[in-house]
Scaffold this active site. Structure first.
Site, PDB file in Angstrom:
ATOM      1  CG  ASP A 182      -0.236  -0.261   2.606  1.00 35.22           C
ATOM      2  OD1 ASP A 182       0.700  -0.688   2.538  1.00 35.22           O
ATOM      3  OD2 ASP A 182      -0.860   0.355   3.687  1.00 35.22           O
ATOM      4  CG  HIS A 193       5.466   7.845   6.189  1.00 34.50           C
ATOM      5  ND1 HIS A 193       4.340   8.098   7.119  1.00 34.50           N
ATOM      6  CD2 HIS A 193       6.002   6.643   5.661  1.00 34.50           C
ATOM      7  CE1 HIS A 193       4.474   6.654   7.281  1.00 34.50           C
ATOM      8  NE2 HIS A 193       5.192   5.686   6.539  1.00 34.50           N
ATOM      9  NE  ARG A 253      17.819  -2.383  19.223  1.00 33.91           N
ATOM     10  CZ  ARG A 253      18.682  -1.586  20.021  1.00 33.91           C
ATOM     11  NH1 ARG A 253      19.525  -1.030  19.291  1.00 33.91           N
ATOM     12  NH2 ARG A 253      18.638  -1.757  21.243  1.00 33.91           N
ATOM     13  CD  GLU A 273       3.551  -1.143   7.520  1.00 39.22           C
ATOM     14  OE1 GLU A 273       3.770  -1.078   8.770  1.00 39.22           O
ATOM     15  OE2 GLU A 273       3.470  -0.132   6.707  1.00 39.22           O
ATOM     16  CD  GLU A 274       2.474   3.084   5.716  1.00 44.04           C
ATOM     17  OE1 GLU A 274       2.355   3.539   6.988  1.00 44.04           O
ATOM     18  OE2 GLU A 274       3.595   3.006   5.162  1.00 44.04           O
TER      19      GLU A 274
END
Length: 442
Positions: free
Chosen positions: A109, A411, A220, A175-176
């Site tokens: 998306d 973004h 990480r 996902e957003e």
């Protein structure tokens, strides 16, 4: 989402701790089949990414993207399942030899952002978001993720006869975050039985990131990205003329006071020596005319945390602040904190991370793989990690000569992806997959 400049001390500690956990037989070189596939498919991945970039679609609206993905998978000889969680696409690659099962995920998306990059394939698309017509742009890089996973799929299909195990390809919508009052994303795919008949031993994902230089990978162990929760607060006053504020109850002043007081939740009530947290107001809407005090003001925002106890305490503190600040102004409040089910923290399985670190290093070199700080950004990839060991890593997106610390971030309407990241992401995801399937990872 912002990555700080890496710390040489933390990098050294990270490398030493993982090196101790990785056996001597760990993979140290890029697989020749990875290099060959990257050379063969490089332009195809770029073309796919540019096509998706030029035709972005908002969360739960990824109709064209899903259709193109499914068509490409069918051309590869796969049998994709479509319509999962609205527009999700899933396919299974079955290797010719017995072996483990893994899953690879890409999100599809785009965002309600009007593009300002000036690229020849820049988006001119528009869509509807929160009742308004908005520009639509792949400002987070999901076009790259989708193109990369299609490339990895094509490479794996080409070597299917000698491939051990099975690979689930997950092309995920939303996902957003789905629009208000809709379901979507990873939670909906899982609820609809994504892993019911295919339970992977491990799930892998990646994200292109502006604050990592192109050619580098950031990974990480343990907590990587924050939990994300949305809230909505409505301050209800009483409308009156702007010249006679005493004739009503001003929800704008009450809302302003509430926003200011809410900042003390993190700065004065949360133990930031333990883990970071964020409370952000993202939108405030109230009134329509300069000389009318409105009946109400609506506010929405986000809370980011890493610890469940801190998460619940901040929820309670924000509800408490909302109620009492509004009451102090003679107003009422309707506070939904949170207003929906949020994403938990994204946590990389420590054993899986240690196991796959040499695979990432093989692609870009050990000096170009580093440990990033905790990220306050959020990912619903975290939900897959609740079901099976997960590894999520960042691929550098900012071109040489540009300072990643000041480059337009994910973004941003000016987010600019160095297409070198497509090659790195492709090789990294393929190397990780093959090393795990062949049992040659650490």
């Amino acid at each position: 989402m912002v990555l700080a400049v890496r710390s040489k001390v933390s990098l050294l500690a990270f490398a030493l701790s993982l090196a101790a956990a990785v056996p001597a037989h760990a993979a140290t070189a890029q697989r020749p089949e990875v290099a060959a596939a990257a050379k063969q498919l490089q332009q195809q991945v770029i073309d796919w990414r540019r096509d998706f970039h030029q035709h972005p679609e908002l969360s739960n609206r990824e109709e064209r993207t899903a259709r193109v993905v499914a068509e490409e998978l069918r051309r590869m000889g796969l049998e994709p399942k479509t319509g999962i969680a609205h527009h999700g696409v899933v396919a299974i690659i079955k290797g010719g030899k017995p072996g483990p099962k893994i899953a690879l995920r890409a999100d599809m998306d785009a965002l309600p952002v009007a593009e300002r990059t000036g690229l020849p394939f820049a988006s001119k698309a528009t869509g509807e978001y929160r009742g308004e017509t908005v520009g639509v742009m792949h400002a987070c890089g999901h076009d790259a993720h989708t193109g990369i996973l299609l490339g990895v799929a094509k490479a794996l299909v080409a070597m299917r006869d000698t491939l051990p195990g099975e690979v689930m390809l997950i092309f995920q919508p939303a996902e957003e975050g789905p629009p208000a009052d809709e379901e979507g994303g990873a939670s909906m795919m899982l609820a609809q039985g994504l892993f019911k008949d295919f339970k992977p031993e491990a799930v892998f994902g990646l994200h292109v990131f502006s604050t990592v230089p192109a050619g580098q990978i950031a990974v990480r162990s343990g907590p990587l990205m924050a939990a994300s929760d949305r809230f909505s607060i409505k301050v209800v006053g009483r409308q009156t003329h702007g010249s006679r504020p005493w004739g009503g109850v001003d929800p704008i002043v009450a809302a302003a006071d509430l926003v200011g007081t809410a900042q003390t939740i993190v700065s004065r009530r949360t133990d930031l020596a333990k883990l970071p947290a964020v409370v952000t107001f993202g939108a405030i809407k109230g009134g329509i005319r300069y000389n009318i005090i409105p009946d109400d003001v609506e506010m929405i925002g986000t809370i980011r945390t890493f610890d469940e106890g801190m998460r619940e305490k901040i929820f309670a503190d924000l509800r408490n602040v909302s109620e009492h600040v509004a009451a102090a102004h003679g107003a009422k409040v309707e506070a939904k904190v949170p207003d929906s089910e949020g994403n938990p923290p994204t946590i990389n399985d420590p054993a899986l991370t240690a196991k796959m670190l040499p695979s990432l290093q093989a692609v870009v070199g050990a000096d170009n793989v580093f440990e990033p700080p905790l990220q306050m950004g959020s990912e619903d990839f975290s939900l897959y990690g609740l079901k099976t060991p997960a590894l999520f890593f960042f691929v550098g997106a900012t071109a040489p000569g540009i300072d990643p610390a000041t480059a337009p971030g994910n973004h941003s309407p000016e987010f600019m992806l160095d297409e070198k990241s497509l090659d790195v992401g492709f090789r990294a995801l393929l190397q990780v997959s093959l090393d795990y399937l062949h049992g040659t990872a650490g």
